[in-house]
Write an enzyme that holds these catalytic residues in place. Structure first.
Site, PDB file in Angstrom:
ATOM      1  N   ASP A  39      67.171  34.061   1.381  1.00 16.22           N
ATOM      2  CA  ASP A  39      68.444  33.970   2.109  1.00 16.22           C
ATOM      3  C   ASP A  39      68.138  34.254   3.580  1.00 16.22           C
ATOM      4  O   ASP A  39      67.754  35.377   3.937  1.00 16.22           O
ATOM      5  CB  ASP A  39      69.443  34.987   1.527  1.00 16.22           C
ATOM      6  N   THR A  65      73.991  24.620  10.089  1.00 11.94           N
ATOM      7  CA  THR A  65      74.090  23.342  10.810  1.00 11.94           C
ATOM      8  C   THR A  65      75.525  22.912  11.138  1.00 11.94           C
ATOM      9  O   THR A  65      75.721  21.807  11.649  1.00 11.94           O
ATOM     10  CB  THR A  65      73.422  22.215   9.988  1.00 11.94           C
ATOM     11  N   TYR A 128      75.675  26.556  18.337  1.00 11.64           N
ATOM     12  CA  TYR A 128      74.629  26.023  17.454  1.00 11.64           C
ATOM     13  C   TYR A 128      73.322  25.818  18.233  1.00 11.64           C
ATOM     14  O   TYR A 128      72.259  26.310  17.829  1.00 11.64           O
ATOM     15  CB  TYR A 128      75.099  24.713  16.818  1.00 11.64           C
TER      16      TYR A 128
HETATM   17  N1  LIG Z   1      71.449  16.755  10.648  1.00 11.91           N
HETATM   18  C1  LIG Z   1      71.102  16.452  11.896  1.00 11.91           C
HETATM   19  O1  LIG Z   1      71.555  15.441  12.478  1.00 11.91           O
HETATM   20  C2  LIG Z   1      70.119  17.316  12.637  1.00 11.91           C
HETATM   21  C3  LIG Z   1      69.846  16.985  13.962  1.00 11.91           C
HETATM   22  C4  LIG Z   1      68.918  17.745  14.646  1.00 11.91           C
HETATM   23  C5  LIG Z   1      68.266  18.790  14.023  1.00 11.91           C
HETATM   24  N2  LIG Z   1      68.572  19.113  12.756  1.00 11.91           N
HETATM   25  C6  LIG Z   1      67.847  20.239  12.144  1.00 11.91           C
HETATM   26  O2  LIG Z   1      67.139  19.737  11.034  1.00 11.91           O
HETATM   27  C7  LIG Z   1      67.028  20.745  10.030  1.00 11.91           C
HETATM   28  C8  LIG Z   1      67.512  20.172   8.709  1.00 11.91           C
HETATM   29  O3  LIG Z   1      68.867  19.778   8.848  1.00 11.91           O
HETATM   30  P1  LIG Z   1      69.679  19.117   7.661  1.00 11.91           P
HETATM   31  O4  LIG Z   1      70.442  17.974   8.231  1.00 11.91           O
HETATM   32  O5  LIG Z   1      68.786  18.897   6.494  1.00 11.91           O
HETATM   33  O6  LIG Z   1      70.712  20.298   7.345  1.00 11.91           O
HETATM   34  P2  LIG Z   1      71.699  20.444   6.117  1.00 11.91           P
HETATM   35  O7  LIG Z   1      71.764  19.207   5.313  1.00 11.91           O
HETATM   36  O8  LIG Z   1      72.970  21.023   6.665  1.00 11.91           O
HETATM   37  O9  LIG Z   1      71.000  21.560   5.229  1.00 11.91           O
HETATM   38  C9  LIG Z   1      70.914  22.888   5.653  1.00 11.91           C
HETATM   39  C10 LIG Z   1      70.100  23.662   4.620  1.00 11.91           C
HETATM   40  O10 LIG Z   1      69.978  25.002   5.105  1.00 11.91           O
HETATM   41  C11 LIG Z   1      70.301  25.873   4.043  1.00 11.91           C
HETATM   42  N3  LIG Z   1      70.846  27.155   4.504  1.00 11.91           N
HETATM   43  C12 LIG Z   1      71.910  27.364   5.304  1.00 11.91           C
HETATM   44  N4  LIG Z   1      72.125  28.691   5.438  1.00 11.91           N
HETATM   45  C13 LIG Z   1      71.160  29.310   4.698  1.00 11.91           C
HETATM   46  C14 LIG Z   1      70.844  30.665   4.417  1.00 11.91           C
HETATM   47  N5  LIG Z   1      71.575  31.675   4.934  1.00 11.91           N
HETATM   48  N6  LIG Z   1      69.795  30.945   3.624  1.00 11.91           N
HETATM   49  C15 LIG Z   1      69.046  29.942   3.083  1.00 11.91           C
HETATM   50  N7  LIG Z   1      69.295  28.638   3.304  1.00 11.91           N
HETATM   51  C16 LIG Z   1      70.351  28.331   4.097  1.00 11.91           C
HETATM   52  C17 LIG Z   1      71.362  25.122   3.240  1.00 11.91           C
HETATM   53  O11 LIG Z   1      71.430  25.716   1.965  1.00 11.91           O
HETATM   54  P3  LIG Z   1      72.815  25.883   1.142  1.00 11.91           P
HETATM   55  O12 LIG Z   1      73.012  24.587   0.425  1.00 11.91           O
HETATM   56  O13 LIG Z   1      72.534  27.018   0.229  1.00 11.91           O
HETATM   57  O14 LIG Z   1      73.885  26.160   2.157  1.00 11.91           O
HETATM   58  C18 LIG Z   1      70.766  23.722   3.242  1.00 11.91           C
HETATM   59  O15 LIG Z   1      69.795  23.606   2.252  1.00 11.91           O
HETATM   60  C19 LIG Z   1      67.812  21.932  10.565  1.00 11.91           C
HETATM   61  O16 LIG Z   1      66.917  22.813  11.185  1.00 11.91           O
HETATM   62  C20 LIG Z   1      68.729  21.351  11.606  1.00 11.91           C
HETATM   63  O17 LIG Z   1      69.038  22.311  12.593  1.00 11.91           O
HETATM   64  C21 LIG Z   1      69.468  18.397  12.036  1.00 11.91           C
END
Ligand SMILES: NC(=O)c1ccc[n+]([C@@H]2O[C@H](COP(=O)([O-])OP(=O)(O)OC[C@H]3O[C@@H](n4cnc5c(N)ncnc54)[C@H](OP(=O)(O)O)[C@@H]3O)[C@@H](O)[C@H]2O)c1
Length: 295
Positions: A39, A65, A128
């Site tokens: 976590d 996110t 963020y």
């Molecule tokens: N999506 C975009 O367009 C975008 C753009 C730029 C950068 N990013 C970066 O890329 C990375 C991946 O993004 P994504 O789109 O795959 O995000 P996502 O789909 O929102 O997934 C976020 C993940 O983080 C986990 N998480 C959140 N809070 C947590 C906690 N307290 N402890 C453990 N796990 C936790 C969530 O788990 P739960 O299911 O348990 O909540 C989920 O598995 C991130 O670092 C994000 O900042 C994303």
């Protein structure tokens, strides 16, 4: 090689974990480190989960996110995005484990006119982006050999993202209005995940080649209207896409007007060329089609 992945219920972490057994993951054991095991808001769970998983590399994809919600949930956003990477870095440095951490284009203020380079001045405009930037510093402070890969505008064949929102809306509407004053690079998670595993391999061969901050993306730049138009051209050519300014869709957190990241150095290090964002979209839509045939 054992690779532990955080955020495996999310878009990127899930796609990385799904590469288990594929050619891209040959010789790698991909271990999911979900919230139940690590976590990110509970620092004590971090070294514990690392000791259980015994990885050689951690791919850190878990993050808070929710860009708009973060404006009113600053403490949690900073705990997960700003502080946890520092704890992860400390745990990994002490055990000689490599860390590859994902960050974002939101660390910039979006006023740029040219693709951002990793060393360009940062200046997040919302909670963020500020929390993710704090996480980069915290990680490098505890684990100077860590690799930070910034990316923006992720989408994939599954899950909630811009592509799937547009495809869903196109089923019930003939006209879509989409903003044309935010510029960036739509990035296909399927390609990003595979390239990240190549990045892991490069880091195993040459640690310093991946250390520090890097920018990932496809080549080219567009705005959301351009991306939506390209999606419709492939999947629903009868739908008209009308441009509109961001003022038409107010959001709690402001979005960068320009956040294209300069990806060239990343691909130079990998020894290959980036695909264009248009090709990324074609590949994603092709994968979606293949999947629907087998469903
Ligand atoms: N999506 C975009 O367009 C975008 C753009 C730029 C950068 N990013 C970066 O890329 C990375 C991946 O993004 P994504 O789109 O795959 O995000 P996502 O789909 O929102 O997934 C976020 C993940 O983080 C986990 N998480 C959140 N809070 C947590 C906690 N307290 N402890 C453990 N796990 C936790 C969530 O788990 P739960 O299911 O348990 O909540 C989920 O598995 C991130 O670092 C994000 O900042 C994303």
């Amino acid at each position: 090689m054992r690779i532990a992945i955080t955020g495996t219920t999310g878009q990127l972490g899930g796609r990385l974990h799904a590469l288990s057994g594929s050619e891209a993951a040959d010789g790698m054991v991909l271990i999911p480190l979900g919230r139940d095991r690590m976590d990110l808001s509970a620092p004590e769970s971090i070294p514990q989960a690392i000791d259980e998983a015994q990885p050689d590399v951690v791919l850190s994809c878990g993050a808070y996110t929710a860009v708009d919600a973060a404006e009113d949930d600053r403490d949690m956003a900073f705990r997960v995005n700003g502080e946890a990477p520092g704890h992860l870095g400390a745990a990994c440095a002490a055990r000689n484990i490599k860390v590859i951490h994902i960050s974002t284009d939101y660390v910039f203020n979006g006023q740029g006119k040219h693709p951002y380079l990793p060393a360009d001045p940062t200046g997040p405009t919302g909670v963020y982006g500020a929390s993710k930037l704090a996480g980069e510093s915290a990680l490098l402070a505890t684990c100077p050999s860590a690799s930070i890969v910034r990316v923006g505008w992720l989408y994939d064949r599954d899950g909630q993202n811009f592509l799937n929102t547009m495809l869903r809306l196109s089923k019930s509407r003939d006209v879509l209005t989409v903003v044309d004053d935010q510029w960036g690079c739509p990035t296909h998670v399927g390609d990003f995940a595979a390239d990240l595993l190549s990045w892991v391999r490069l880091g195993q061969e040459e640690e310093m080649a991946i250390a520090g901050v890097h920018h990932y993306g496809h080549s080219g730049v567009t705005n959301w209207h351009g991306f939506a138009s390209e999606i419709m051209q492939h999947s629903a050519p009868h739908v008209r896409v009308e441009p509109v300014s961001s003022d038409a869709f107010p959001t709690r957190a402001s979005r960068p007007a320009y956040s294209k990241l300069d990806e060239r150095d990343f691909f130079k290090r990998l020894g290959c060329l980036p695909i264009s964002w248009e090709v990324g979209l074609e590949r994603c839509l092709g994968a979606k089609l293949d999947r629907s045939k087998t469903d």
